[in-house]
Design an enzyme around this catalytic site. Structure first.
Site, short mmCIF file in Angstrom:
data_model
loop_
_atom_site.label_atom_id
_atom_site.label_comp_id
_atom_site.label_asym_id
_atom_site.label_seq_id
_atom_site.Cartn_x
_atom_site.Cartn_y
_atom_site.Cartn_z
NE ARG A 1 -3.61 -4.82 -6.00
CZ ARG A 1 -3.38 -6.11 -6.21
NH1 ARG A 1 -3.22 -6.90 -5.19
NH2 ARG A 1 -3.32 -6.59 -7.43
CE LYS B 1 6.32 -3.06 -5.85
NZ LYS B 1 5.92 -3.57 -4.53
CB CYS C 1 40.30 -18.12 28.54
SG CYS C 1 39.18 -17.11 29.51
CB CYS D 1 40.48 -14.08 27.76
SG CYS D 1 39.48 -14.90 26.50
CG ASP E 1 2.35 20.12 19.71
OD1 ASP E 1 2.47 20.47 18.51
OD2 ASP E 1 2.96 19.15 20.20
CD GLU F 1 0.25 29.38 18.91
OE1 GLU F 1 0.12 30.60 18.70
OE2 GLU F 1 1.18 28.70 18.43
CE1 TYR F 2 -4.40 20.77 14.55
CE2 TYR F 2 -4.55 19.46 16.56
CZ TYR F 2 -4.83 19.63 15.21
OH TYR F 2 -5.53 18.66 14.55
CB CYS G 1 35.46 -17.27 28.83
SG CYS G 1 36.18 -16.74 27.27
S1 IVH Z 1 1.63 2.08 -9.02
C1 IVH Z 1 -1.09 -0.32 -11.96
N1 IVH Z 1 3.40 3.21 -7.48
O1 IVH Z 1 3.22 -2.02 -5.28
C2 IVH Z 1 -0.03 0.37 -11.16
N2 IVH Z 1 2.52 1.10 -6.83
O2 IVH Z 1 1.88 -4.77 -6.97
C3 IVH Z 1 -0.47 0.65 -9.79
N3 IVH Z 1 3.38 0.27 -4.68
O3 IVH Z 1 0.79 -3.10 -3.53
C4 IVH Z 1 0.61 0.69 -8.81
N4 IVH Z 1 4.72 1.97 -4.27
O4 IVH Z 1 0.56 -0.52 -3.63
C5 IVH Z 1 2.61 2.15 -7.67
N5 IVH Z 1 4.96 4.33 -6.17
C6 IVH Z 1 4.17 3.28 -6.38
C7 IVH Z 1 4.09 2.21 -5.45
C8 IVH Z 1 3.26 1.13 -5.72
C9 IVH Z 1 4.26 0.81 -3.81
C10 IVH Z 1 2.72 -1.03 -4.44
C11 IVH Z 1 1.26 -1.07 -4.69
C12 IVH Z 1 0.98 -2.54 -4.79
C13 IVH Z 1 2.26 -3.06 -5.35
C14 IVH Z 1 2.05 -3.42 -6.80
#
Ligand code: IVH
Length: 674
Positions: A137, A116, A411, A437, A34, A36-37, A408
């Site tokens: 989004r 996911k 008891c 108890c 850290d 050095e960084y 308690c």
């Molecule tokens: S692909 C059209 N890959 O899931 C396909 N989505 O309703 C685009 N999400 O909020 C999505 N992990 O952000 C994809 N490995 C993954 C994902 C992912 C999470 C979320 C995405 C969105 C929801 C889809």
């Protein structure tokens, strides 16, 4: 320095710092300290403040320090961010696969399967390799431009690691907060008396949508890339390899991705992810299954809301809301009083929950949970469900605060508050300190008879409750004084079952020292610590005579545990019970030669799946470690043995695929004995 030189040095510094940021934030594998960084960063900042005209937006110094925004401007997505269709169970996943097979006219479909993320979807726009805009989004068409905030995330490259970057690249991915950062954030907020975030996703969203980007910067958010808006930007026709390309550009991608051909492999992956879900450092709520071939994706196209080539298999939700009907107080084996929420039954994580822990009085106060509240319940794997907090907006005004009882509930003796040794203040735990108890006695006996302890077959909770209520036993030693006429008269017993129980009681008399120590139920001494004590001291007498100073030299035994052990063996009641056990001819086996076999499993790696019959996982793990081996939580080619109990999980197939040697419980026991 002449102009040419410092321009060159500026570029050089930015490149070096970008590289180290990448190692640290994307690979989690820094190769400088850290300090050095910091020196490199300092040099860059100094040079830039001397020559402000040379500061570029992608310079690593530009991640923090923007002026607070008053509101977020809209960001229109060039190509909309569609949502995903869900599969709530394997049947729906199979139906999706059948549709794909039909549309593509082929049985062998390859899918790119990815966890996911349970976070917040984001799009990042790169012009000629430079980050120019990033936003949420939103409704899929228009999101919020949170570029300034996104720039503070070190896992987002301000400049792609590519000499010949695409003219336009739109990267999609998820902002998440690691579980550890979430816990830490909520701890800090508790200390400051601020409201808590319900889960990491809310914390991530709340942290990203801050008008002051320095707050976002302080919140340890991480970006994982999972796709691009158009494959033409990278010229790769496979989702799986697009992810690799994104990795080369400098993004974090999920290493758990997998190419799966056919439904069966997809289902295996889903099961695998479901089994490791709780161990991941971040939250996932399912698996995204995408047709890997981009041309096939295009053939299928999209419907109004979601593409046809992808489906999100959703795990059962691990949180739910329900009504808190009542709060009951349970008395544990060591007398600890635990408030338990009685709930209107609700499905959480696939099982129906009607009780959840509220931990202790302070937690109830801190969360301001009241009887009658609608509460948020959370369940993680095998962990006991807990009440996260009340949904304050749903209060009617009739809710009632819960007073912790001063006696308690089992008891009636007065309860006392523990003293927190570390903080030198009154602790959060209330305890019943009445040695007689009935709740404490019953649970103490159940623990003594349990599988890792004396393993008395047939001596379950219902029978113990009867024995204590009928005054046949008052402590664990009394079990050995039970007579046939007493047992046969208990509810549910007949001649045969009574003699069976007496037989298993008699058989339990021969017991290893480690099991016996564990069985005594010394507070804070679980199976592993009991084994450590047995190995170190070699006999019950030596453990009983050990002093605080000896105990703290044992690895894993700190001051609190040492104190607890000394306290336990100086308590007259406990000594009487131990003496009585000895008078009943309990035959405690000292570890033969503690070091004899200590290296028999050195270098060997074991993994377990399914339920073992003669011991718990904890005890099996202790056995392996006793002999110098290691226990892995998942199957890999490095394993030496997979030990298979009843109802094995997907690890069994994985081990078979990898050619790992698979043994059953009996063989495992032979190995530990031979
Ligand atoms: S692909 C059209 N890959 O899931 C396909 N989505 O309703 C685009 N999400 O909020 C999505 N992990 O952000 C994809 N490995 C993954 C994902 C992912 C999470 C979320 C995405 C969105 C929801 C889809």
């Amino acid at each position: 320095m002449i102009k040419k030189d410092y321009t060159k040095r500026l570029e050089e510094l930015r490149e070096i710092i970008d590289y180290h940021n990448y190692r640290y934030y994307v690979l989690d594998n820094p190769d400088i300290s850290d300090g050095e960084y910091d020196l490199l960063m300092r040099e860059l900042m100094d040079l830039e403040s001397e020559h402000p005209e040379l500061v570029t937006p992608e310079s690593p110094t530009q991640r923090v320090g923007a002026q607070p925004a008053s509101t977020f401007p809209p960001m229109t997505h060039r190509i909309s961010l569609l949502s995903l269709d869900n599969a709530m169970n394997i049947d729906e996943l199979a139906a999706f696969h059948q549709r794909v097979v039909k549309w593509l006219g082929s049985e062998t479909i390859t899918y790119c399967c990815e966890p996911k993320f349970d976070g917040l979807a984001i799009e990042l726009i790169y012009h000629k390799g430079i980050l120019i805009q990033g936003g949420t989004r939103g409704d899929g068409f228009i999101g919020e431009d949170v570029t300034q905030n996104l720039r503070t995330l070190r896992s987002i490259p301000l400049k792609l690691m590519e000499h010949d970057p695409p003219g336009l690249l739109e990267v999609r991915g998820e902002i998440i907060m690691y579980k550890s950062a979430f816990d830490e954030l909520n701890r800090e907020r508790t200390a400051k008396g601020e409201s808590l975030f319900a889960n990491p996703r809310n914390a991530a969203a709340g942290s990203l949508r801050q008008l002051d980007s320095s707050i976002t910067a302080s919140r340890s958010l991480v970006f994982f890339a999972y796709g691009v808006s158009e494959y033409t930007a990278v010229g790769i026709e496979s989702q799986f390899y697009i992810l690799d390309k994104l990795k080369n550009f400098g993004f974090k991608i999920n290493p758990e991705k997998k190419l799966c051909t056919g439904l069966e492999e997809v289902v295996d992956f889903v099961e695998h992810m479901s089994s490791i879900r709780e161990k991941l450092p971040y939250e996932i709520d399912g698996v995204v299954v995408k047709i890997d071939n981009i041309r096939d994706q295009e053939k299928l196209g999209t419907k109004a809301r979601a593409p046809r080539w992808v489906i999100a298999y959703k795990f059962p939700p691990s949180q739910a809301t329900t009504k808190l009907l009542d709060i009951k107080v349970q008395v544990g084996r060591t007398g600890v009083l635990t408030p338990v929420a009685v709930l209107k039954p609700v499905k959480v994580g696939g099982v129906v929950v009607s009780r959840a822990t509220l931990h202790n009085e302070d937690e109830i106060k801190r969360k301001d949970v009241r009887i009658g509240d609608t509460v948020l319940i959370q369940r993680a794997g095998d962990v006991i469900p807990e009440v996260v907090g009340p949904v304050v907006g749903k209060r009617s005004g009739d809710e009632m605060a819960f007073p912790m009882p001063q006696a308690c509930p089992e008891c009636g003796s007065p309860v006392v508050r523990d003293f927190d040794q570390a903080k030198k203040t009154t602790g959060v735990i209330w305890r019943c300190v009445n040695m007689s108890c009935p709740a404490i006695i019953k649970q103490g006996i159940a623990h003594f008879a349990s599988k890792d302890a004396l393993d008395i077959d047939g001596l379950g909770r219902k029978i113990i409750d009867q024995m204590v209520e009928k005054n046949l036993v008052q402590n664990v030693a009394d079990i050995y004084g039970l007579r046939y006429e007493q047992v046969v008269r208990l509810d549910g017993f007949a001649e045969k079952s009574a003699s069976n129980l007496l037989n298993s009681i008699a058989e339990s008399k021969k017991v290893s020292l480690e099991r016996f120590i564990y069985a005594l139920g010394v507070p804070h001494v679980g199976f592993v610590k009991a084994r450590d004590l047995a190995m170190r001291f070699g006999s019950l007498e030596a453990i009983m005579l050990s002093r605080f100073d000896d105990l703290i030299t044992v690895e894993g035994i700190g001051r609190e545990i040492a104190q607890s052990i000394v306290g336990f063996f100086s308590n007259q009641e406990n000594l009487k019970v131990i003496e009585k056990l000895r008078l009943n001819n309990l035959n405690i086996q000292n570890p033969s030669r503690p070091v004899k076999n200590a290296t028999k499993f050195t270098g060997k790696i074991f993994c377990f799946t399914g339920t073992l019959l003669s011991m718990t996982r904890a005890a099996a793990k202790a056995k392996v470690e006793n002999f110098g081996g290691r226990v892995a939580s998942s199957v890999s080619a490095k394993l030496d043995y997979l030990v298979v109990g009843s109802n094995p999980g997907s690890k069994y197939d994985a081990a078979q695929d990898l050619g790992v040697s698979i043994i059953d419980e009996e063989k495992f026991l032979q190995l530990t004995q031979g």
